[in-house]
Design an enzyme around this catalytic site. Structure first.
Site, PDB file in Angstrom:
ATOM      1  N   CYS A   1      -0.448   4.159   2.545  1.00  0.00           N
ATOM      2  CA  CYS A   1      -0.409   3.979   4.002  1.00  0.00           C
ATOM      3  C   CYS A   1      -0.114   2.522   4.302  1.00  0.00           C
ATOM      4  CB  CYS A   1      -1.694   4.465   4.655  1.00  0.00           C
ATOM      5  SG  CYS A   1      -3.206   4.050   3.771  1.00  0.00           S
ATOM      6  N   SER A   2      -1.094   1.742   4.723  1.00  0.00           N
ATOM      7  CA  SER A   2      -0.796   0.364   5.110  1.00  0.00           C
ATOM      8  C   SER A   2      -1.998  -0.544   4.890  1.00  0.00           C
ATOM      9  CB  SER A   2      -0.375   0.330   6.576  1.00  0.00           C
ATOM     10  OG  SER A   2      -1.386   0.929   7.362  1.00  0.00           O
ATOM     11  N   CYS A   3      -2.812  -0.270   3.870  1.00  0.00           N
ATOM     12  CA  CYS A   3      -3.998  -1.092   3.614  1.00  0.00           C
ATOM     13  C   CYS A   3      -3.574  -2.540   3.357  1.00  0.00           C
ATOM     14  CB  CYS A   3      -4.784  -0.550   2.429  1.00  0.00           C
ATOM     15  SG  CYS A   3      -5.394   1.122   2.725  1.00  0.00           S
TER      16      CYS A   3
ATOM     17  N   CYS B   1       0.888  -1.155   0.000  1.00  0.00           N
ATOM     18  CA  CYS B   1       0.000   0.000   0.000  1.00  0.00           C
ATOM     19  C   CYS B   1       0.928   1.207   0.000  1.00  0.00           C
ATOM     20  CB  CYS B   1      -0.912   0.032   1.230  1.00  0.00           C
ATOM     21  SG  CYS B   1      -1.867   1.566   1.295  1.00  0.00           S
TER      22      CYS B   1
HETATM   23 FE    FE Z   1      -3.243   2.046   2.941  1.00  0.00          FE
END
Ligand code: FE
Length: 196
Positions: free
Chosen positions: A107-109, A104
């Site tokens: 961000c950190s999906c 991602c």
């Molecule tokens: Fe994300």
């Protein structure tokens, strides 16, 4: 310690976001608790591994999974509807000539329900920026050396769309049943930074 500092910072930010959602009338506090409990209780790479093992042993399921993962997951009692809204899942298959890896960049999906909490490196700036520019080198650093003939595709997740890798079934596993096959599958294999 910096690790504790980082996680408490995240906890504060999550709590602030929760308060804003509640204040905005998007969700109630109780409702939010119920959603988070449901989301995190069953969240484990064991789920993703079960999906992979089923796909390896049932060609019909594999076809349905690759065509529309959201519709196929309930066959194993799983779903992508754990959060506020259902997220779209696309399962991407590794073959002899194609390798897939997840990131991602924003961000950190991450598909937490199927892979469990994400590893800290997945959220790192270094991984997010480098795997897009030079996936082969990053994969080599993870110990995954891909032959030159293999095409690497990097899948960039978002709030609405998540991905999961379907690794290749290892050679010499013909005698293994579905449960034994599931035990071979790792979180890194489901992200694409390991072979299985
Ligand atoms: Fe994300």
């Amino acid at each position: 310690m910096s690790g504790e500092h980082a996680s408490s910072t995240v906890a504060v930010r999550v709590r602030r976001l929760e308060e804003r959602l509640v204040a905005a009338g998007v969700v109630g506090d109780d409702q939010l608790d119920a959603i988070l409990t449901k989301l995190l209780n069953g969240a484990s790479p064991v789920n993703g591994a079960r999906v992979v093992a089923r796909a390896w042993t049932d060609p019909g399921f594999k076809e349905r999974l690759l065509a529309d993962a959201n519709t196929a997951l309930p066959e194993l009692g799983l779903s992508m509807a754990g959060g506020l809204q259902e997220q779209r899942l696309k399962v991407v298959e590794n073959t002899e000539t194609e390798h897939n890896v997840l990131v991602c960049t924003l961000c950190s999906c991450y598909p937490i329900g199927l892979l469990g909490p994400s590893p800290s490196w997945y959220k790192s700036e270094a991984y997010r920026s480098r795997v897009v520019r030079d996936p082969r080198s990053v994969l080599a650093e993870f110990g995954l050396e891909l032959p030159d003939g293999v095409t690497v595709t990097v899948w960039d997740s978002s709030a609405e769309s998540r991905y999961m890798v379907l690794p290749r079934r290892p050679d010499g596993t013909d005698a293994r049943g579905e449960e034994a096959l599931a035990r071979l599958v790792t979180r890194e294999g489901l992200i694409g930074t390991a072979a299985v």
